[in-house]
Design a protein around this motif. Structure first.
Motif, PDB file in Angstrom:
ATOM      1  N   THR A  16      50.613  -0.367 -49.289  1.00  0.00           N
ATOM      2  CA  THR A  16      49.755  -1.543 -49.486  1.00  0.00           C
ATOM      3  C   THR A  16      50.488  -2.522 -50.405  1.00  0.00           C
ATOM      4  O   THR A  16      51.275  -2.105 -51.266  1.00  0.00           O
ATOM      5  N   TYR A  44      40.047  -1.611 -50.733  1.00  0.00           N
ATOM      6  CA  TYR A  44      40.742  -2.259 -49.618  1.00  0.00           C
ATOM      7  C   TYR A  44      41.164  -3.680 -49.990  1.00  0.00           C
ATOM      8  O   TYR A  44      42.318  -4.078 -49.780  1.00  0.00           O
ATOM      9  N   HIS A  73      45.108  -4.696 -50.718  1.00  0.00           N
ATOM     10  CA  HIS A  73      45.699  -5.363 -49.552  1.00  0.00           C
ATOM     11  C   HIS A  73      45.786  -6.881 -49.676  1.00  0.00           C
ATOM     12  O   HIS A  73      46.506  -7.520 -48.907  1.00  0.00           O
ATOM     13  N   VAL A  75      39.678  -3.807 -41.361  1.00  0.00           N
ATOM     14  CA  VAL A  75      38.765  -3.301 -42.377  1.00  0.00           C
ATOM     15  C   VAL A  75      37.860  -2.185 -41.874  1.00  0.00           C
ATOM     16  O   VAL A  75      37.623  -1.193 -42.585  1.00  0.00           O
ATOM     17  N   TYR A 107      39.669   1.124 -41.639  1.00  0.00           N
ATOM     18  CA  TYR A 107      39.955   1.602 -42.992  1.00  0.00           C
ATOM     19  C   TYR A 107      38.710   2.253 -43.598  1.00  0.00           C
ATOM     20  O   TYR A 107      38.791   3.341 -44.185  1.00  0.00           O
ATOM     21  N   ARG A 119      38.636   6.075 -44.784  1.00  0.00           N
ATOM     22  CA  ARG A 119      38.594   6.271 -46.227  1.00  0.00           C
ATOM     23  C   ARG A 119      37.227   6.763 -46.699  1.00  0.00           C
ATOM     24  O   ARG A 119      37.132   7.668 -47.538  1.00  0.00           O
TER      25      ARG A 119
END
Length: 462
Positions: free
Chosen positions: A39, A220, A224, A286, A289, A293
């Motif tokens: 990232t 996130y 990012h 997103v 992710y 996660r």
């Protein structure tokens, strides 16, 4: 007991040591490597300004904002808040520069959005380099459960039955999604849009999922983001806290009045819209992710490490079995549910002081006068009120036109091992104005004449 507190703390400067349930598709080391190495801002997980200040052993300067400076002057006492830091004075770092004390971007946010508060500067002189171990409130579930079971006799039989009924009802209503999340953690992927919509529906029944959802998205965004603002903060060794603040206020109406993550539940299309509105390039990735996660974090925080993520089911399982298999989730649900009981305002200190005493003992034995929020080292740091081996001084502060703080008047006040009083909205208003998430600031709470003599704590309660 000590093992539970160790499990709830994270040190990002050493290899992962936390035990995980079986059958997990990805372990914690896999995720640590990905977050740090794949990232744009992952390097800040280890090499951030706050961690460097902690391990230096040099005096630390911290910012706290209060609406009750007069009460502090009169009482000469500083009380601490519960929440994500369990029992600490909520602060953000300050960097000593030639021009003055520069606030961390989290502190700059607090000062800009709380113009009616008084900034206070704390100087903490540690006795040695501070171990950079942060408490992760997402991992406190087993401790919440153990504390409740220890003091369960303080509740009436009817209150205990009410609590069990509320928790079991929530579990049954969300059981299908909870099983979906565990299967995803074990590697059986669900389409991301479907997963997000199921998650959104489940938050109403298991509010803890709203906290997980928000923290995953915060992670996130902070790791990012490549905006000029984020890059500027990164050059100073800071993750960008403004990102998740903007996300919360855009996602939930009234979040600026009551920061309540139990209401954080954007559905798939709304999620993508929110993220693209903040940083267009982050929108497409997103949902996937979050699926990966959040599933991993749910299994990690909900289940006992002895369990197998591919085998546990929430459908048709009784509460006593789930207390053994998923103490983390049951504890988080009890922790949030119990606060709406009519008598909890009187019982608050029985339950929360017990946890505070334990964590103070843990911090003292580990050499931690300044604990931080260990989900990520993003700048939420506190002061341990009973650390015996550090000196603390405090001043009010003035801010100049360039944003730097300058100590003004030294305040004669000392930390006491007392928790600021806590209040939640009445149960019948829960769906309208939120479940008084632990991130409610004490400054927003109704005060009795006695409470007004206490220090206001602008911390968050998780």
């Amino acid at each position: 007991m000590r093992d539970e507190w160790e499990h709830a703390h994270t040190d990002f400067t050493v290899p992962v040591q936390r035990r995980l349930p079986g059958s997990m598709a990805e372990n914690e080391s896999d995720w640590r490597h990905y977050l740090e190495c794949s990232t744009p801002n992952g390097w800040l997980i280890q090499n951030n300004a706050m961690t460097e200040a902690l391990v230096s052993g040099k005096p630390m300067y911290l910012l706290h904002t209060t609406k009750d400076i007069d009460a502090i002057r009169i009482s000469r006492q500083l009380h601490v808040s519960t929440g994500c830091l369990v029992g600490a004075l909520y602060c953000s770092p300050l960097v000593s520069q030639r021009e003055g004390l520069r606030p961390h971007n989290l502190g700059a946010y607090l000062m800009r959005t709380k113009p009616s508060t008084t900034p206070m500067v704390f100087e903490v002189i540690p006795d040695a380099p501070i171990r950079p171990k942060g408490v992760d409130y997402l991992h406190l579930g087993a401790i919440h459960l153990r504390t409740y079971e220890r003091y369960q006799s303080f509740l009436t039989l009817a209150e205990n039955d009410q609590l069990d009924h509320a928790v079991l009802t929530g579990l049954r209503s969300a059981a299908v999604f909870l099983d979906v999340a565990l299967r995803n953690a074990a590697g059986h992927a669900t389409p991301a849009p479907e997963f997000i919509d199921q998650l959104s529906d489940a938050v109403a029944h298991v509010p803890f999922l709203g906290y997980l959802y928000f923290e995953v998205l915060s992670e996130y965004l902070m790791l990012h983001s490549v905006t000029p603002e984020t890059k500027t903060y990164a050059q100073a060794g800071e993750l960008n806290n403004w990102l998740y603040k903007r996300l919360a206020f855009a996602a939930v109406d009234g979040m600026d009045q009551l920061f309540d993550l139990a209401r954080f539940n954007p559905r798939y299309h709304r999620l993508v819209q929110l993220i693209e509105g903040m940083e267009p390039a982050l929108g497409p990735g997103v949902a996937e992710y979050v699926r990966r996660r959040l599933s991993h974090l749910f299994a990690r925080t909900a289940l006992h490490p002895s369990q197998d993520a591919a085998s546990v089911t929430f459908q048709g399982t009784d509460l006593s079995t789930l207390r053994v298999a998923a103490p983390g989730l049951i504890g988080q649900m009890i922790f949030r549910e119990i606060r709406y009981m009519p008598r909890y305002q009187q019982l608050y200190h029985c339950f929360e002081k017990a946890k505070a005493l334990e964590v103070w003992d843990y911090w003292n034995s580990e050499g931690i006068p300044t604990p931080f929020n260990g989900i990520l080292p993003k700048g939420e740091i506190g002061i341990n009120p009973v650390y015996p081996r550090s000196a603390v001084r405090v001043w009010t502060a003035d801010q100049d036109s360039k944003g730097y703080l300058h100590p003004a008047e030294e305040v004669s006040a000392v930390f006491t091992p007392h928790l600021a009083s806590w209040w939640a909205p009445p149960r019948q208003r829960e769906r309208q104005i939120a479940t008084a998430d632990s991130r409610v600031e004490v400054a927003l709470r109704p005060r009795s004449p006695i409470q007004t003599q206490r220090a206001s704590i602008d911390g968050i309660s998780a």
